[in-house]
Motif scaffolding. Structure first.
Motif, mmCIF file in Angstrom:
data_model
loop_
_atom_site.group_PDB
_atom_site.id
_atom_site.type_symbol
_atom_site.label_atom_id
_atom_site.label_comp_id
_atom_site.label_asym_id
_atom_site.label_seq_id
_atom_site.Cartn_x
_atom_site.Cartn_y
_atom_site.Cartn_z
ATOM 1 N N ASP A 20 1.064 -1.501 -0.287
ATOM 2 C CA ASP A 20 0.137 0.260 0.161
ATOM 3 C C ASP A 20 0.827 1.103 -0.151
ATOM 4 O OD1 ASP A 20 -2.027 1.713 0.269
ATOM 5 O OD2 ASP A 20 -2.147 2.006 2.329
ATOM 6 N N ILE A 21 0.617 1.829 -0.956
ATOM 7 C CA ILE A 21 1.838 2.679 -1.240
ATOM 8 C C ILE A 21 1.009 4.696 -1.388
ATOM 9 C CG2 ILE A 21 3.755 3.962 -2.408
ATOM 10 C CD1 ILE A 21 4.526 1.391 -3.322
ATOM 11 N N GLN A 22 1.156 5.373 -0.650
ATOM 12 C CA GLN A 22 0.535 7.101 -1.026
ATOM 13 C C GLN A 22 1.903 7.796 -0.850
ATOM 14 O OE1 GLN A 22 -2.184 6.884 1.886
ATOM 15 N NE2 GLN A 22 -3.375 5.008 1.623
ATOM 16 N N VAL A 23 2.106 8.673 -1.495
ATOM 17 C CA VAL A 23 2.758 9.431 -2.000
ATOM 18 C C VAL A 23 1.788 10.916 -1.803
ATOM 19 C CG1 VAL A 23 4.476 10.487 -3.788
ATOM 20 C CG2 VAL A 23 4.311 8.220 -3.274
ATOM 21 N N SER A 24 3.009 11.686 -1.679
ATOM 22 C CA SER A 24 2.539 12.931 -1.621
ATOM 23 C C SER A 24 3.147 14.393 -1.639
ATOM 24 C CB SER A 24 1.434 13.108 0.340
ATOM 25 O OG SER A 24 1.404 13.123 0.954
ATOM 26 N N GLY A 25 2.980 15.674 -1.614
ATOM 27 C CA GLY A 25 3.408 16.710 -1.466
ATOM 28 C C GLY A 25 3.967 17.280 -3.720
ATOM 29 N N ASP A 26 3.388 18.345 -3.234
ATOM 30 C CA ASP A 26 3.018 18.904 -5.076
ATOM 31 C C ASP A 26 5.023 19.779 -5.697
ATOM 32 O OD1 ASP A 26 3.114 21.185 -3.004
ATOM 33 O OD2 ASP A 26 1.383 22.024 -3.067
ATOM 34 N N ASP A 27 5.000 19.530 -4.846
ATOM 35 C CA ASP A 27 6.410 20.839 -5.146
ATOM 36 C C ASP A 27 7.992 19.417 -6.254
ATOM 37 O OD1 ASP A 27 8.368 19.555 -3.177
ATOM 38 O OD2 ASP A 27 8.925 21.054 -2.330
ATOM 39 N N GLY A 28 7.301 17.971 -6.014
ATOM 40 C CA GLY A 28 8.769 17.816 -6.928
ATOM 41 C C GLY A 28 10.419 17.307 -6.389
ATOM 42 N N VAL A 29 10.238 18.228 -4.789
ATOM 43 C CA VAL A 29 11.536 18.352 -4.405
ATOM 44 C C VAL A 29 11.057 17.636 -2.972
ATOM 45 C CG1 VAL A 29 13.017 19.824 -3.797
ATOM 46 C CG2 VAL A 29 12.374 19.579 -6.235
ATOM 47 N N HIS A 30 10.737 18.014 -2.243
ATOM 48 C CA HIS A 30 10.384 17.548 -1.003
ATOM 49 C C HIS A 30 8.792 16.773 -0.914
ATOM 50 C CE1 HIS A 30 12.317 21.158 -0.344
ATOM 51 N NE2 HIS A 30 13.177 20.451 -0.158
ATOM 52 N N MET A 31 8.878 15.493 -0.311
ATOM 53 C CA MET A 31 7.896 15.018 -0.756
ATOM 54 C C MET A 31 7.545 14.128 0.337
ATOM 55 S SD MET A 31 6.395 15.561 -3.950
ATOM 56 C CE MET A 31 5.962 14.713 -4.559
ATOM 57 N N SER A 32 6.351 13.449 0.496
ATOM 58 C CA SER A 32 6.673 12.130 1.685
ATOM 59 C C SER A 32 5.202 11.005 1.022
ATOM 60 C CB SER A 32 5.671 12.590 2.860
ATOM 61 O OG SER A 32 3.857 13.214 2.530
ATOM 62 N N ALA A 33 6.422 10.346 1.786
ATOM 63 C CA ALA A 33 5.536 8.493 1.301
ATOM 64 C C ALA A 33 5.302 8.109 2.880
ATOM 65 C CB ALA A 33 6.567 7.911 0.218
ATOM 66 N N MET A 34 4.009 6.977 2.602
ATOM 67 C CA MET A 34 3.753 5.988 3.377
ATOM 68 C C MET A 34 3.864 4.590 2.167
ATOM 69 S SD MET A 34 0.832 5.646 5.453
ATOM 70 C CE MET A 34 -0.862 5.214 4.123
ATOM 71 N N VAL A 35 4.695 3.800 2.726
ATOM 72 C CA VAL A 35 4.771 1.993 2.362
ATOM 73 C C VAL A 35 4.383 1.245 3.069
ATOM 74 C CG1 VAL A 35 6.568 0.371 1.022
ATOM 75 C CG2 VAL A 35 6.880 2.751 0.796
ATOM 76 N N VAL A 36 3.033 0.340 3.489
ATOM 77 C CA VAL A 36 3.054 -0.155 4.003
ATOM 78 C C VAL A 36 2.832 -2.267 2.958
ATOM 79 C CG1 VAL A 36 0.940 -1.363 5.322
ATOM 80 C CG2 VAL A 36 0.883 1.294 5.333
ATOM 81 N N ASP A 37 4.270 -3.023 4.010
ATOM 82 C CA ASP A 37 4.396 -4.198 3.059
ATOM 83 C C ASP A 37 4.708 -5.096 3.958
ATOM 84 O OD1 ASP A 37 4.804 -5.020 -0.092
ATOM 85 O OD2 ASP A 37 7.124 -5.613 0.974
#
Length: 78
Positions: A20-37
């Motif tokens: 389950d992968i969720q990536v967020s952020g809108d500047d393309g340089v400073h982003m965040s991700a949640m990875v449940v595996d």
């Protein structure tokens, strides 16, 4: 060149196809991700995050990396 959330998710999906992968952020340089595996089960947080950074395949390496920061939340499924 900045990375889109979809590009980051695609890279992560190569290493974690069932996550389950969720990536967020809108500047393309400073982003965040949640990875449940499931592969994270039994691993500590540092081991989990190292696996995610390895999946980024050098996109965060040094001053020339495409992505400057990726805030991570990682865990095994409940």
């Amino acid at each position: 060149m900045p990375m889109s959330a979809q590009e980051i998710e695609d890279l992560l999906r190569e290493s974690f196809p069932n996550a389950d992968i969720q990536v967020s952020g809108d500047d393309g340089v400073h982003m965040s991700a949640m990875v449940v595996d499931e592969s994270f089960r039994g691993k500590n947080r540092v081991q989990q995050q190292r696996a995610v950074y390895a999946a980024m395949k050098g996109k965060m390496d040094g001053a020339n990396g495409e992505l400057h920061a990726l805030a991570l939340t990682t865990r095994a499924p409940d």
